[in-house]
Motif scaffolding. Structure first.
Motif, PDB file in Angstrom:
ATOM      1  N   TRP A   1       0.829  -1.205   0.000  1.00 52.05           N
ATOM      2  CA  TRP A   1       0.000   0.000   0.000  1.00 52.05           C
ATOM      3  C   TRP A   1       0.866   1.260   0.000  1.00 52.05           C
ATOM      4  N   GLU A   2       1.895   1.265   0.830  1.00 51.73           N
ATOM      5  CA  GLU A   2       2.795   2.414   0.896  1.00 51.73           C
ATOM      6  C   GLU A   2       3.473   2.650  -0.460  1.00 51.73           C
ATOM      7  N   SER A   3       3.850   1.572  -1.120  1.00 48.37           N
ATOM      8  CA  SER A   3       4.486   1.683  -2.437  1.00 48.37           C
ATOM      9  C   SER A   3       3.510   2.215  -3.477  1.00 48.37           C
ATOM     10  N   TYR A   4       2.253   1.803  -3.370  1.00 48.74           N
ATOM     11  CA  TYR A   4       1.208   2.307  -4.264  1.00 48.74           C
ATOM     12  C   TYR A   4       0.996   3.802  -4.037  1.00 48.74           C
ATOM     13  N   ARG A   5       0.874   4.196  -2.775  1.00 39.78           N
ATOM     14  CA  ARG A   5       0.635   5.605  -2.435  1.00 39.78           C
ATOM     15  C   ARG A   5       1.813   6.490  -2.870  1.00 39.78           C
ATOM     16  N   ALA A   6       3.016   5.906  -2.879  1.00 37.93           N
ATOM     17  CA  ALA A   6       4.209   6.669  -3.287  1.00 37.93           C
ATOM     18  C   ALA A   6       4.399   6.670  -4.812  1.00 37.93           C
ATOM     19  N   GLY A   7       3.518   5.963  -5.520  1.00 37.94           N
ATOM     20  CA  GLY A   7       3.601   5.943  -6.980  1.00 37.94           C
ATOM     21  C   GLY A   7       4.544   4.904  -7.550  1.00 37.94           C
ATOM     22  N   ARG A   8       5.051   4.008  -6.713  1.00 35.11           N
ATOM     23  CA  ARG A   8       5.955   2.960  -7.206  1.00 35.11           C
ATOM     24  C   ARG A   8       5.204   1.767  -7.782  1.00 35.11           C
ATOM     25  N   LEU A   9       3.919   1.661  -7.450  1.00 33.55           N
ATOM     26  CA  LEU A   9       3.066   0.612  -8.002  1.00 33.55           C
ATOM     27  C   LEU A   9       1.807   1.254  -8.564  1.00 33.55           C
ATOM     28  N   LYS A  10       1.359   0.756  -9.711  1.00 29.86           N
ATOM     29  CA  LYS A  10       0.109   1.220 -10.293  1.00 29.86           C
ATOM     30  C   LYS A  10      -1.042   0.416  -9.706  1.00 29.86           C
ATOM     31  N   LYS A  11      -2.247   0.945  -9.859  1.00 35.30           N
ATOM     32  CA  LYS A  11      -3.438   0.289  -9.313  1.00 35.30           C
ATOM     33  C   LYS A  11      -3.581  -1.145  -9.840  1.00 35.30           C
ATOM     34  N   THR A  12      -3.437  -1.327 -11.132  1.00 33.42           N
ATOM     35  CA  THR A  12      -3.579  -2.672 -11.704  1.00 33.42           C
ATOM     36  C   THR A  12      -2.484  -3.608 -11.184  1.00 33.42           C
ATOM     37  N   GLU A  13      -1.309  -3.054 -10.972  1.00 36.23           N
ATOM     38  CA  GLU A  13      -0.186  -3.853 -10.482  1.00 36.23           C
ATOM     39  C   GLU A  13      -0.424  -4.302  -9.036  1.00 36.23           C
ATOM     40  N   ILE A  14      -0.890  -3.398  -8.183  1.00 33.19           N
ATOM     41  CA  ILE A  14      -1.109  -3.760  -6.785  1.00 33.19           C
ATOM     42  C   ILE A  14      -2.264  -4.757  -6.664  1.00 33.19           C
ATOM     43  N   GLU A  15      -3.290  -4.623  -7.496  1.00 34.48           N
ATOM     44  CA  GLU A  15      -4.384  -5.611  -7.490  1.00 34.48           C
ATOM     45  C   GLU A  15      -3.856  -6.982  -7.872  1.00 34.48           C
ATOM     46  N   ARG A  16      -3.062  -7.043  -8.933  1.00 34.31           N
ATOM     47  CA  ARG A  16      -2.490  -8.315  -9.382  1.00 34.31           C
ATOM     48  C   ARG A  16      -1.608  -8.924  -8.300  1.00 34.31           C
ATOM     49  N   LEU A  17      -0.784  -8.086  -7.663  1.00 35.78           N
ATOM     50  CA  LEU A  17       0.108  -8.576  -6.609  1.00 35.78           C
ATOM     51  C   LEU A  17      -0.680  -9.082  -5.412  1.00 35.78           C
ATOM     52  N   MET A  18      -1.780  -8.418  -5.096  1.00 37.18           N
ATOM     53  CA  MET A  18      -2.628  -8.839  -3.987  1.00 37.18           C
ATOM     54  C   MET A  18      -3.156 -10.251  -4.228  1.00 37.18           C
ATOM     55  N   TYR A  19      -3.678 -10.490  -5.418  1.00 36.04           N
ATOM     56  CA  TYR A  19      -4.209 -11.813  -5.749  1.00 36.04           C
ATOM     57  C   TYR A  19      -3.087 -12.851  -5.822  1.00 36.04           C
ATOM     58  N   GLU A  20      -1.953 -12.445  -6.320  1.00 36.60           N
ATOM     59  CA  GLU A  20      -0.801 -13.353  -6.389  1.00 36.60           C
ATOM     60  C   GLU A  20      -0.351 -13.760  -4.983  1.00 36.60           C
ATOM     61  N   LEU A  21      -0.356 -12.798  -4.062  1.00 36.39           N
ATOM     62  CA  LEU A  21      -0.017 -13.104  -2.666  1.00 36.39           C
ATOM     63  C   LEU A  21      -0.935 -14.190  -2.116  1.00 36.39           C
ATOM     64  N   ILE A  22      -2.220 -14.026  -2.339  1.00 35.76           N
ATOM     65  CA  ILE A  22      -3.201 -14.998  -1.837  1.00 35.76           C
ATOM     66  C   ILE A  22      -2.964 -16.364  -2.484  1.00 35.76           C
ATOM     67  N   GLU A  23      -2.698 -16.380  -3.781  1.00 36.41           N
ATOM     68  CA  GLU A  23      -2.403 -17.642  -4.474  1.00 36.41           C
ATOM     69  C   GLU A  23      -1.164 -18.324  -3.896  1.00 36.41           C
TER      70      GLU A  23
ATOM     71  N   PHE B   1      -9.226  -3.339   1.680  1.00 37.13           N
ATOM     72  CA  PHE B   1      -8.053  -3.017   0.865  1.00 37.13           C
ATOM     73  C   PHE B   1      -8.476  -2.695  -0.572  1.00 37.13           C
ATOM     74  N   LEU B   2      -9.323  -3.549  -1.157  1.00 35.99           N
ATOM     75  CA  LEU B   2      -9.752  -3.353  -2.537  1.00 35.99           C
ATOM     76  C   LEU B   2     -10.637  -2.111  -2.684  1.00 35.99           C
ATOM     77  N   ARG B   3     -11.474  -1.861  -1.684  1.00 38.78           N
ATOM     78  CA  ARG B   3     -12.309  -0.647  -1.722  1.00 38.78           C
ATOM     79  C   ARG B   3     -11.436   0.603  -1.653  1.00 38.78           C
ATOM     80  N   ALA B   4     -10.414   0.567  -0.810  1.00 41.27           N
ATOM     81  CA  ALA B   4      -9.521   1.725  -0.684  1.00 41.27           C
ATOM     82  C   ALA B   4      -8.821   2.017  -2.014  1.00 41.27           C
ATOM     83  N   LEU B   5      -8.532   0.972  -2.770  1.00 41.36           N
ATOM     84  CA  LEU B   5      -7.910   1.165  -4.090  1.00 41.36           C
ATOM     85  C   LEU B   5      -8.839   1.905  -5.047  1.00 41.36           C
TER      86      LEU B   5
END
Length: 163
Positions: free
Chosen positions: A122-144, A157-161
């Motif tokens: 989340w911090e990386s997303y807020r700082a612009g190091r991750l794009k919205k689509t990238e953080i969503e993909r990473l979130m699902y990948e983490l769960i997998e 988390f997803l609503r905040a995005l």
């Protein structure tokens, strides 16, 4: 100057599993010996993420610190969690990367500011190091890859995005 933080094994492991250890580059990391021992144990079992972590620690020249854990921890915490919290307390560092909710609660009791793998993303997303689509993909990948998260937290988390 990079922010100093203590890191437990779990954020290292999960960030390695999704190939995102680079998100820790902005921090001056400290790890206790017990955390490196956990990673070495995984390496001996042939876990690819452990190899990535060891390479990352070597590249960043992060040397584990010998620390004797404080005595006042609940028995439910693992040795790495106890050592990470103890190291942060002894070094007077507020920021600690730790995933387990009980360990995060204990860290708060000691006046620390715990942040888990999701918080790092989340911090990386807020700082612009991750794009919205990238953080969503990473979130699902983490769960997998075995990251456990309460359904309510995932929804939050997803609503905040999307806000």
């Amino acid at each position: 100057m990079p922010v100093k933080a203590v890191c437990n094994a779990s954020p290292l492991i999960f960030l390695a599993k999704i190939n995102c250890l680079r998100l820790l580059d902005d921090y001056s990391l400290q790890i206790p010996n017990q955390v490196k021992d956990e990673v070495l144990s995984g390496h001996k079992k042939g876990k690819a993420d452990a190899h990535l972590i060891l390479d990352y620690l070597e590249t960043r020249r992060i040397e584990p610190v010998r620390v004797v854990p404080l005595k006042s921890f609940p028995p439910a915490l693992g040795s790495g969690e106890k050592a990470a919290i103890s190291l942060a307390v002894r070094l007077n560092l507020k920021k600690i990367f730790i995933d387990e909710s009980k360990a995060r609660s204990v860290a708060r009791i000691y006046g620390l500011e715990p942040k888990g793998t999701l918080g790092i993303l989340w911090e990386s997303y807020r700082a612009g190091r991750l794009k919205k689509t990238e953080i969503e993909r990473l979130m699902y990948e983490l769960i997998e890859k075995g990251f456990r998260i309460k359904e309510e937290l995932l929804i939050k988390f997803l609503r905040a995005l999307n806000d």
